[in-house]
Write an enzyme that holds these catalytic residues in place. Structure first.
Site, PDB file in Angstrom:
ATOM      1  N   ASP A   9      44.647  43.339  45.834  1.00  0.00           N
ATOM      2  CA  ASP A   9      44.631  41.909  45.525  1.00  0.00           C
ATOM      3  C   ASP A   9      45.776  41.497  44.593  1.00  0.00           C
ATOM      4  O   ASP A   9      46.270  42.342  43.848  1.00  0.00           O
ATOM      5  CB  ASP A   9      43.263  41.515  44.915  1.00  0.00           C
ATOM      6  CG  ASP A   9      42.944  42.227  43.604  1.00  0.00           C
ATOM      7  OD1 ASP A   9      43.043  43.460  43.551  1.00  0.00           O
ATOM      8  OD2 ASP A   9      42.612  41.527  42.634  1.00  0.00           O
TER       9      ASP A   9
ATOM     10  N   HIS B  77      44.355  38.115  40.369  1.00  0.00           N
ATOM     11  CA  HIS B  77      43.441  38.842  41.257  1.00  0.00           C
ATOM     12  C   HIS B  77      42.941  37.899  42.349  1.00  0.00           C
ATOM     13  O   HIS B  77      43.062  36.685  42.235  1.00  0.00           O
ATOM     14  CB  HIS B  77      42.194  39.307  40.507  1.00  0.00           C
ATOM     15  CG  HIS B  77      42.423  40.185  39.339  1.00  0.00           C
ATOM     16  ND1 HIS B  77      42.217  41.540  39.386  1.00  0.00           N
ATOM     17  CD2 HIS B  77      42.791  39.906  38.066  1.00  0.00           C
ATOM     18  CE1 HIS B  77      42.447  42.069  38.191  1.00  0.00           C
ATOM     19  NE2 HIS B  77      42.796  41.099  37.373  1.00  0.00           N
TER      20      HIS B  77
ATOM     21  N   GLU C  66      41.204  35.410  38.276  1.00  0.00           N
ATOM     22  CA  GLU C  66      40.746  35.623  39.642  1.00  0.00           C
ATOM     23  C   GLU C  66      40.913  34.337  40.446  1.00  0.00           C
ATOM     24  O   GLU C  66      40.580  33.246  39.966  1.00  0.00           O
ATOM     25  CB  GLU C  66      39.252  36.001  39.666  1.00  0.00           C
ATOM     26  CG  GLU C  66      38.916  37.290  38.960  1.00  0.00           C
ATOM     27  CD  GLU C  66      39.074  38.527  39.855  1.00  0.00           C
ATOM     28  OE1 GLU C  66      39.466  38.375  41.036  1.00  0.00           O
ATOM     29  OE2 GLU C  66      38.798  39.638  39.350  1.00  0.00           O
TER      30      GLU C  66
ATOM     31  N   HIS D  38      47.201  42.300  40.726  1.00  0.00           N
ATOM     32  CA  HIS D  38      46.443  43.514  40.434  1.00  0.00           C
ATOM     33  C   HIS D  38      47.041  44.706  41.183  1.00  0.00           C
ATOM     34  O   HIS D  38      47.151  45.811  40.649  1.00  0.00           O
ATOM     35  CB  HIS D  38      44.982  43.298  40.838  1.00  0.00           C
ATOM     36  CG  HIS D  38      44.029  44.281  40.225  1.00  0.00           C
ATOM     37  ND1 HIS D  38      42.689  44.304  40.525  1.00  0.00           N
ATOM     38  CD2 HIS D  38      44.234  45.278  39.316  1.00  0.00           C
ATOM     39  CE1 HIS D  38      42.108  45.279  39.831  1.00  0.00           C
ATOM     40  NE2 HIS D  38      43.012  45.882  39.101  1.00  0.00           N
TER      41      HIS D  38
HETATM   42 ZN    ZN Z   1      41.629  42.619  41.096  1.00  0.00          ZN
END
Ligand code: ZN
Length: 184
Positions: free
Chosen positions: A168, A40, A122, A158
């Site tokens: 993303d 992400h 992330e 994602h």
């Molecule tokens: Zn995401």
């Protein structure tokens, strides 16, 4: 840049990452091994780097008054297992054995609910700017660590598992670069 251990601990923590426990997680379904990594990107406020907005969001401490954008998102209950910041430092929010709430409505191959069987990572970033070299280095290292614990079948964005809903890690994420770093 984070100096990560080469293995997860028995309870799913990564030494070298700073652990900040998120309440936004629960148990994975029984007999559901981790086979997927979901990459992400996030920045809070959008397009700004270096603040504490992401860790606040993932621990339900985002101040709705601190930025106009936060009014819409402060009540979300979301998390990811890891965050790789612009300088390559790593935060961990959820133990790898637990289910983080990062993917939402999603599908990988014929399977729904990717949170059940994935690790969410992330990167601090956005759709408009390149990611930092340190982030690729650390992401590849982290995935190598995860491979020691899990028989990973795929690494996806994602956007790949929630197309039309999510973009993303976005057009600036250099997938060939990551694949090159992961080549054995
Ligand atoms: Zn995401």
């Amino acid at each position: 840049m984070a100096r990560l251990a080469s293995r997860l601990t028995a309870d799913g923590l990564l030494p070298g990452a700073t652990f900040i426990a998120s309440p936004n997680c629960d148990q994975r379904p029984a007999d559901t091994p981790v086979v997927l990594v979901v990459v992400h990107a996030i920045s809070l406020p959008p397009g700004e780097f270096g603040g504490d907005g992401i860790e606040r969001l993932f621990t339900n401490r985002l101040d709705s008054q601190a930025h106009p954008y936060y009014r819409d998102i402060h009540a979300l209950r979301v998390s990811a297992h890891f965050l790789i910041r612009r300088d390559g430092s790593v935060l961990q929010f959820v133990r790898c054995g637990e289910r983080a709430w990062h993917a939402g409505v999603s599908q990988w191959r014929d399977r729904q609910r990717c949170n059940d069987f994935s690790i969410g990572i992330e990167l601090e970033g956005c759709d408009e700017l390149p990611f930092e070299p340190a982030q690729y280095t650390v992401l590849a290292r982290l995935i190598r660590v995860l491979r020691r614990s899990y028989a990973l079948e795929d690494i996806v964005g994602h956007a790949d598992i929630a197309p039309g809903r999510k973009t993303d890690p976005g057009p600036c994420f250099d997938w060939p670069r990551l694949r090159e770093l992961l080549r054995d």
